[in-house]
Every structure is written in C-alpha cells, then in structure tokens.
Design a protein around this motif. Structure first.
Motif, mmCIF file in Angstrom:
data_model
loop_
_atom_site.group_PDB
_atom_site.id
_atom_site.type_symbol
_atom_site.label_atom_id
_atom_site.label_comp_id
_atom_site.label_asym_id
_atom_site.label_seq_id
_atom_site.Cartn_x
_atom_site.Cartn_y
_atom_site.Cartn_z
ATOM 1 N N GLU A 1 0.726 -1.240 0.068
ATOM 2 C CA GLU A 1 0.130 0.071 -0.024
ATOM 3 C C GLU A 1 0.776 1.155 0.127
ATOM 4 O OE1 GLU A 1 -2.918 0.240 3.074
ATOM 5 O OE2 GLU A 1 -3.360 2.407 2.811
ATOM 6 N N THR A 2 0.862 2.084 -0.912
ATOM 7 C CA THR A 2 1.659 3.228 -1.369
ATOM 8 C C THR A 2 0.719 4.437 -1.821
ATOM 9 O OG1 THR A 2 3.242 1.702 -1.704
ATOM 10 C CG2 THR A 2 3.930 4.065 -2.260
ATOM 11 N N ASP A 3 0.880 5.463 -1.401
ATOM 12 C CA ASP A 3 0.297 6.627 -1.992
ATOM 13 C C ASP A 3 1.412 7.323 -2.746
ATOM 14 O OD1 ASP A 3 -0.603 9.048 -2.767
ATOM 15 O OD2 ASP A 3 -1.926 9.302 -1.031
ATOM 16 N N VAL A 4 1.589 7.527 -4.068
ATOM 17 C CA VAL A 4 2.782 7.994 -4.745
ATOM 18 C C VAL A 4 2.882 9.574 -4.399
ATOM 19 C CG1 VAL A 4 2.688 6.241 -6.741
ATOM 20 C CG2 VAL A 4 1.612 8.498 -6.956
ATOM 21 N N THR A 5 1.787 10.296 -3.766
ATOM 22 C CA THR A 5 2.140 11.527 -3.576
ATOM 23 C C THR A 5 2.738 11.837 -2.310
ATOM 24 O OG1 THR A 5 0.143 11.548 -2.483
ATOM 25 C CG2 THR A 5 -0.142 12.093 -4.956
ATOM 26 N N ASP A 6 3.034 10.850 -1.511
ATOM 27 C CA ASP A 6 3.607 11.120 -0.409
ATOM 28 C C ASP A 6 4.863 10.205 -0.211
ATOM 29 O OD1 ASP A 6 4.290 10.620 2.382
ATOM 30 O OD2 ASP A 6 2.597 9.804 2.773
ATOM 31 N N PHE A 7 5.915 11.093 -0.171
ATOM 32 C CA PHE A 7 7.317 10.992 -0.407
ATOM 33 C C PHE A 7 7.810 9.795 0.734
ATOM 34 C CE2 PHE A 7 11.982 11.223 -0.014
ATOM 35 C CZ PHE A 7 12.392 10.930 -1.310
ATOM 36 N N GLN A 8 7.433 9.951 1.890
ATOM 37 C CA GLN A 8 7.848 8.920 3.000
ATOM 38 C C GLN A 8 7.180 7.670 2.840
ATOM 39 O OE1 GLN A 8 6.735 11.128 6.578
ATOM 40 N NE2 GLN A 8 8.814 11.532 6.785
ATOM 41 N N SER A 9 5.728 7.602 2.199
ATOM 42 C CA SER A 9 5.376 6.432 2.001
ATOM 43 C C SER A 9 6.044 5.926 0.905
ATOM 44 C CB SER A 9 3.734 6.709 1.472
ATOM 45 O OG SER A 9 3.022 5.691 0.810
ATOM 46 N N VAL A 10 6.199 6.399 -0.146
ATOM 47 C CA VAL A 10 7.122 5.811 -1.191
ATOM 48 C C VAL A 10 8.333 5.275 -0.784
ATOM 49 C CG1 VAL A 10 8.361 6.227 -3.333
ATOM 50 C CG2 VAL A 10 5.856 7.244 -2.941
ATOM 51 N N ASP B 1 15.454 -3.590 -9.715
ATOM 52 C CA ASP B 1 16.043 -3.619 -11.140
ATOM 53 C C ASP B 1 15.294 -2.587 -12.167
ATOM 54 O OD1 ASP B 1 18.363 -5.405 -11.006
ATOM 55 O OD2 ASP B 1 16.549 -6.674 -10.283
ATOM 56 N N TYR B 2 13.799 -2.691 -11.815
ATOM 57 C CA TYR B 2 12.968 -1.982 -12.806
ATOM 58 C C TYR B 2 11.841 -1.139 -12.150
ATOM 59 C CZ TYR B 2 14.476 -5.952 -15.579
ATOM 60 O OH TYR B 2 15.565 -6.921 -16.321
ATOM 61 N N LEU B 3 11.595 -0.038 -12.794
ATOM 62 C CA LEU B 3 10.491 0.915 -12.304
ATOM 63 C C LEU B 3 9.680 1.281 -13.381
ATOM 64 C CD1 LEU B 3 9.078 2.632 -10.103
ATOM 65 C CD2 LEU B 3 10.868 4.348 -10.659
ATOM 66 N N VAL B 4 8.276 0.981 -13.333
ATOM 67 C CA VAL B 4 7.355 1.550 -14.006
ATOM 68 C C VAL B 4 6.421 2.556 -13.186
ATOM 69 C CG1 VAL B 4 5.315 1.163 -15.520
ATOM 70 C CG2 VAL B 4 7.460 -0.569 -15.294
ATOM 71 N N ASN B 5 6.785 3.705 -13.612
ATOM 72 C CA ASN B 5 5.971 4.999 -13.144
ATOM 73 C C ASN B 5 4.570 4.850 -13.850
ATOM 74 O OD1 ASN B 5 7.156 6.062 -10.818
ATOM 75 N ND2 ASN B 5 8.701 6.551 -12.385
ATOM 76 N N ASN B 6 3.579 4.227 -13.561
ATOM 77 C CA ASN B 6 2.183 4.337 -14.346
ATOM 78 C C ASN B 6 1.036 4.939 -13.752
ATOM 79 O OD1 ASN B 6 0.185 2.501 -16.068
ATOM 80 N ND2 ASN B 6 -0.188 1.807 -14.052
ATOM 81 N N ALA B 7 1.184 4.960 -12.350
ATOM 82 C CA ALA B 7 -0.132 5.525 -11.669
ATOM 83 C C ALA B 7 -0.519 6.777 -12.137
ATOM 84 C CB ALA B 7 0.284 5.658 -10.193
ATOM 85 N N LEU C 1 2.819 13.844 -11.662
ATOM 86 C CA LEU C 1 4.232 14.347 -11.943
ATOM 87 C C LEU C 1 4.935 14.125 -10.533
ATOM 88 C CD1 LEU C 1 6.216 15.509 -13.552
ATOM 89 C CD2 LEU C 1 5.051 17.977 -12.822
ATOM 90 N N ASN C 2 4.296 14.804 -9.466
ATOM 91 C CA ASN C 2 5.260 14.680 -8.103
ATOM 92 C C ASN C 2 5.357 13.266 -7.875
ATOM 93 O OD1 ASN C 2 5.247 17.295 -8.115
ATOM 94 N ND2 ASN C 2 3.499 17.486 -6.629
ATOM 95 N N GLY C 3 4.270 12.317 -8.099
ATOM 96 C CA GLY C 3 4.290 10.839 -8.029
ATOM 97 C C GLY C 3 5.491 10.147 -8.634
#
Ligand SMILES: NC(=O)c1ccc[n+]([C@@H]2O[C@H](COP(=O)([O-])OP(=O)(O)OC[C@H]3O[C@@H](n4cnc5c(N)ncnc54)[C@H](OP(=O)(O)O)[C@@H]3O)[C@@H](O)[C@H]2O)c1
Length: 241
Positions: free
Chosen positions: A55-64, A79-85, A109-111
C-alpha cells in the motif's frame, strides 16, 4: 522478451495498463511489486506467485520511501521501475479549480519524482531500467485537460533529463505515450466525444490495455538495451486536426 534483472516495481499496477505490465513481468519470472493505494491488493492475490502489493500513495514521499525500502530489504535489489499511476480531473481552464490542478500534478508528476527519487540509487546498482507512462495528451494537448497535459508533458522532460544524468551508469529511462485506451480512466468519456476522438484515430478504435503494456515491457527489457531517453507513441495513429 529478455530480462536479466529480478525485481520490479509498477505503480498503479493493480488495474488497467499497469495490471497488464505487472502480469507481463510476472510471466517473465520477475518478482513484481504493485505500489498503489488499494486496487493492487486483489490483483496481487489473484496473480499469486512472484506478485506482491505494498500500500503506497505515490504523492507521499515518505510512504514511497518506506515501500521501496521494504522491497530492497526483502530482495537486496531493485532492477525495474514503471511509473504508471495516473489520474484525471478534467475541466476547461476557466473552470478549473486550484485543487483540480494540484491533485493531478501531485499524482501524475510529483508521484513520478517521488518514486524515481526513492528508487534511483538501487536501480543504478541493479539492472536500471525505467519506463514512465505519459500520454499523447502531453504531446499534443487536449481541451479540458490542461492539468493532465501539463503533467504528462513534464514527464517527458523529466525522463530525458534522467536518461542523460545516469546513462553513464547504465541506467535507461524511456517514455510510453498511449493514445486512448479502454480502462477505468476513459469509461466516463461521453459517447459523442468518443466518436469525435475515433475520427482522429487511424485504427478507428481505442487500445486494449495489453497493447500499451507490450511496448512498455519491450522498453523495460534487455531487448531495448540501446534505447534511452525516447518517447514511444502507442496511439493507433492519433492526430488532432
Ligand atoms: N486510459 C487511457 O486512455 C490512457 C491514455 C494515456 C495515458 N494513460 C495513462 O496510463 C496510466 C494508467 O492508467 P489506466 O488507464 O490504466 O487507468 P487506471 O486503471 O485508473 O489506473 C490508474 C492506477 O493508478 C493508481 N493510482 C492513482 N492514484 C494513485 C496514488 N495517489 N498512489 C498510488 N497509485 C495511484 C490506481 O490505483 P489505486 O486506486 O489503488 O491507488 C490505479 O491502479 C496513467 O498514468 C494514465 O494517465 C491512460
């Protein structure tokens, strides 16, 4: 498809395009983590082996940061990151509230900044491939979507810069820019507007989510080892006007 890495994060990987990317990675033996607020839980349960939800809210840096740390603590690598949210909140500019503007910029964007910034040091040590999901709306503009277009356009500049900053360390970063795709995000488009969009699409239909996932999986994989800083439009030949 070839992947020499082992562990991936897909934001918003529980539905639509992200779910198909998640499924493709898992099918290739990659341990795949869905970062989202809620939807990913059911999808991860359904997929089972090698698929996990945090469970992660991409708008919250600490959560991420906490979620990325959990992945790295478990596997020692990313290895891999897909920024799709992503998220839309459409309105003509004269009617758009600062909240409608801010919320879309925050998620889209901030996410992307939060997830990339929190993962970057691990990605550089690992296989190091990033795909960011933009939109043709960010390349062409789209009336009613000033907030969304601005966020998706900014992702392109962000990705090109990222590719230049860390290419020497063998990190690759690319963008997929989908046209219209049949997902939850487009289900509320009124029929008359849908027809006017179809007029401008050479293939005369919206995409299925897996038709976006396949090019994203290609860019992420070793098959795209000499591709970085690029924007791949996957839009059925869409052009306005
Ligand atoms: N559908 C299209 O026509 C189209 C066209 C061009 C680009 N795109 C882009 O493609 C991407 C995927 O969209 P989609 O069409 O597949 O729609 P979707 O099914 O609604 O997927 C969006 C995902 O983003 C996640 N999300 C939203 N806010 C979040 C937050 N604050 N933190 C973490 N996760 C969050 C949602 O999960 P939770 O609710 O669980 O958080 C959801 O799984 C988006 O970036 C979208 O802008 C879509």
């Amino acid at each position: 498809m070839e992947y020499s890495g082992e562990v991936a994060v897909v934001t918003g990987g529980g539905s639509g395009i992200g779910e198909q990317i998640t499924r493709g990675l898992v099918d290739n033996g990659i341990k795949t983590y869905i970062f989202s607020r809620s939807r990913g839980e059911e999808t991860a349960d359904e997929i089972g082996k090698n698929c996990y939800f945090i469970e992660t809210d991409v708008t919250d840096f600490q959560s991420v940061e906490g979620s990325v740390q959990e992945v790295v603590d478990r596997h020692g690598v990313l290895d891999y990151l897909v920024n799709n949210a992503g998220f839309t909140s459409d309105n003509l500019l004269l009617r758009m509230s600062p909240e409608e503007w801010g919320r879309v910029i925050d998620v889209n964007l901030n996410g992307v900044f939060n997830c990339t910034r929190a993962s970057l040091r691990y990605l550089i040590k690992g296989k190091g491939s990033i795909v960011n999901v933009s939109s043709v709306s960010g390349l062409l503009g789209n009336p009613g979507q000033a907030n969304y277009s601005a966020s998706k356009s900014a992702i392109v500049g962000f990705t090109k810069t990222l590719a230049q900053e860390y290419g020497k360390r063998e990190l690759r970063a690319n963008v997929v820019a989908p046209g219209f795709v049949d997902t939850r995000l487009t289900e509320d488009i009124p029929e008359n507007k849908k027809y006017s969009y179809l007029d401008n699409i050479i293939l005369k239909r919206f995409a299925e989510p897996e038709e976006i996932a396949h090019p994203a999986l290609f860019l992420l994989s070793d098959k795209a080892s000499y591709i970085t800083g690029t924007v791949l439009r996957v839009d059925g030949g869409l052009s306005f006007g």
